[in-house]
Design a protein around this motif. Structure first.
Motif, PDB file in Angstrom:
ATOM      1  N   HIS A 232       0.841  -1.207   0.000  1.00  0.00           N
ATOM      2  CA  HIS A 232       0.000   0.000   0.000  1.00  0.00           C
ATOM      3  C   HIS A 232       0.874   1.255   0.000  1.00  0.00           C
ATOM      4  O   HIS A 232       0.569   2.229  -0.697  1.00  0.00           O
ATOM      5  N   GLU A 233       1.954   1.215   0.780  1.00  0.00           N
ATOM      6  CA  GLU A 233       2.860   2.368   0.833  1.00  0.00           C
ATOM      7  C   GLU A 233       3.472   2.653  -0.533  1.00  0.00           C
ATOM      8  O   GLU A 233       3.591   3.806  -0.948  1.00  0.00           O
ATOM      9  N   ARG A 235       2.167   1.865  -3.451  1.00  0.00           N
ATOM     10  CA  ARG A 235       1.127   2.390  -4.342  1.00  0.00           C
ATOM     11  C   ARG A 235       0.895   3.875  -4.096  1.00  0.00           C
ATOM     12  O   ARG A 235       0.781   4.666  -5.042  1.00  0.00           O
ATOM     13  N   MET A 236       0.817   4.255  -2.817  1.00  0.00           N
ATOM     14  CA  MET A 236       0.566   5.662  -2.494  1.00  0.00           C
ATOM     15  C   MET A 236       1.737   6.545  -2.910  1.00  0.00           C
ATOM     16  O   MET A 236       1.538   7.656  -3.411  1.00  0.00           O
ATOM     17  N   ARG A 237       2.957   6.052  -2.710  1.00  0.00           N
ATOM     18  CA  ARG A 237       4.137   6.841  -3.082  1.00  0.00           C
ATOM     19  C   ARG A 237       4.196   7.032  -4.590  1.00  0.00           C
ATOM     20  O   ARG A 237       4.510   8.117  -5.088  1.00  0.00           O
ATOM     21  N   THR A 238       3.877   5.985  -5.326  1.00  0.00           N
ATOM     22  CA  THR A 238       3.890   6.082  -6.794  1.00  0.00           C
ATOM     23  C   THR A 238       2.790   7.003  -7.290  1.00  0.00           C
ATOM     24  O   THR A 238       3.013   7.835  -8.176  1.00  0.00           O
ATOM     25  N   PHE A 239       1.602   6.857  -6.709  1.00  0.00           N
ATOM     26  CA  PHE A 239       0.484   7.708  -7.139  1.00  0.00           C
ATOM     27  C   PHE A 239       0.750   9.179  -6.821  1.00  0.00           C
ATOM     28  O   PHE A 239       0.327  10.061  -7.575  1.00  0.00           O
ATOM     29  N   SER A 240       1.467   9.438  -5.734  1.00  0.00           N
ATOM     30  CA  SER A 240       1.748  10.826  -5.358  1.00  0.00           C
ATOM     31  C   SER A 240       2.598  11.541  -6.403  1.00  0.00           C
ATOM     32  O   SER A 240       2.546  12.765  -6.521  1.00  0.00           O
ATOM     33  N   THR A 243       0.181  13.270  -8.743  1.00  0.00           N
ATOM     34  CA  THR A 243      -0.788  14.230  -8.212  1.00  0.00           C
ATOM     35  C   THR A 243      -0.697  15.604  -8.862  1.00  0.00           C
ATOM     36  O   THR A 243      -1.731  16.162  -9.270  1.00  0.00           O
TER      37      THR A 243
END
Length: 337
Positions: A232-233, A235-240, A243
């Motif tokens: 999950h970490e 995924r969030m780092r990549t999606f950020s 942004t």
């Protein structure tokens, strides 16, 4: 071309916001002037930062620089005249100057749209093919693609403006808009030709829908690639990293698509409301984008933080040196006495 002999209009009059009471002229002009300063300062700051900071010499930030240049140029082309209209009651714009402004309005908007496509391509390659990305999408690649975006938009808009100049303008010369645009100007022709509007509409759809279709497709692919990341970490780092680009793209396309859809379904906006919406979606992104670059992009935040700490250290050192110098002079003066 023979229609040019029938042209009898030498000037156009910009109405700005129809129905606006004279008592609001000063506040509106002041607000537009503040927006212009925000666009100018913010985008010049981004251009200088990307140019001077070597750590930002990467494809992503070169693309940001091109977007900042289109935003800066658009504000410079459109805002001074409408500010002058409300500040100095100067509504007059020469015939050919209006067409020059028309060219830059549509040229810059079209170039911006295709540069957003390049930005989406950058994120797609970076996330979907991370190992190949450094060699596949270099600074030179980003510069060439952005240059092609400028060139494609320029070549087509020259044709569009020259085509509009073939129409005879001998009726009304009142522009119900805050700047000269193709749709508003060509409607003033006393002998409108359907093919002129058809070509311009087709061009507008091309420069809007082709990049938008690619951007939507690329972000679907990006989402699929992100969902394959195990943690999950991660995924969030990549999606950020997407942004800033996602916010910039939404700011640009959402209001434009809204206006086109309302026209398509027959729920057209009234003229005053339409002008307000057009001004908002034309100017707000140009003013807000630099803030997105600064506060939503890791490398720029780190760069600004580093420069702030260096400036703080320099100021503290200077204050300490000045205090030491004053103390030394006082001691020396006491000893002398």
């Amino acid at each position: 071309m023979p229609y040019n002999n029938g042209t009898r209009i030498n000037h156009f009059f910009i109405t700005g916001f129809p129905g606006l009471s004279a008592q609001y002229y000063a506040p509106v002009s002041l607000m537009l002037f503040i927006v212009f300063l925000g666009i100018a300062f913010g985008n010049i700051f981004i251009l200088v930062l990307v140019k001077c900071e070597r750590s930002l010499h990467k494809p992503t930030y070169l693309i940001f620089g091109h977007l900042a240049l289109t935003d800066l140029a658009f504000g410079t082309v459109t805002l001074p005249k409408i500010i002058s209209k409300y500040w100095f009651n100067d509504s007059l714009i020469p015939f050919h100057s209006c067409f020059v402004q028309m060219f830059f309005v549509h040229f810059l908007a079209s170039a911006h749209s295709f540069i957003l496509l390049v930005m989406a391509l950058d994120r797609f390659l970076a996330i979907s093919f991370p190992l190949r990305y450094p060699s596949a999408f270099t600074n030179n690649t980003a510069s060439i693609l952005c240059g092609l975006s400028w060139l494609l938009a320029m070549s087509f808009m020259i044709f569009i403006v020259l085509n509009a100049l073939t129409l005879p303008y001998c009726n009304s010369n009142i522009i119900y808009q805050c700047y000269c645009d193709h749709y508003t100007i060509t409607k003033l022709s006393c002998d409108p030709m359907q093919h002129v509007q058809t070509i311009s509409t087709s061009g507008a759809m091309f420069f809007l829908l082709v990049p938008l279709t690619f951007i939507i497709s690329s972000y679907f692919a990006i989402i699929v690639a992100i969902m394959r990341i195990s943690t999950h970490e991660g995924r969030m780092r990549t999606f950020s990293t997407c942004t800033p680009q996602l916010l910039i793209t939404l700011l640009y396309y959402t209001p434009r698509c809204f206006v086109y859809l309302t026209d398509y379904v027959g729920f057209g906006l009234s003229l005053p409301n339409r002008i307000v919406v057009v001004m908002l979606y034309s100017l707000i992104p140009a003013a807000v984008n630099p803030l997105i670059y600064c506060f939503k992009t890791k490398d720029i935040k780190e760069c600004l933080s580093k420069r702030y700490k260096m400036a703080k250290v320099y100021i503290d050192l200077k204050v300490f040196t000045d205090k030491s110098s004053i103390s030394f002079r006082k001691q020396k003066s006491t000893i002398d006495h």
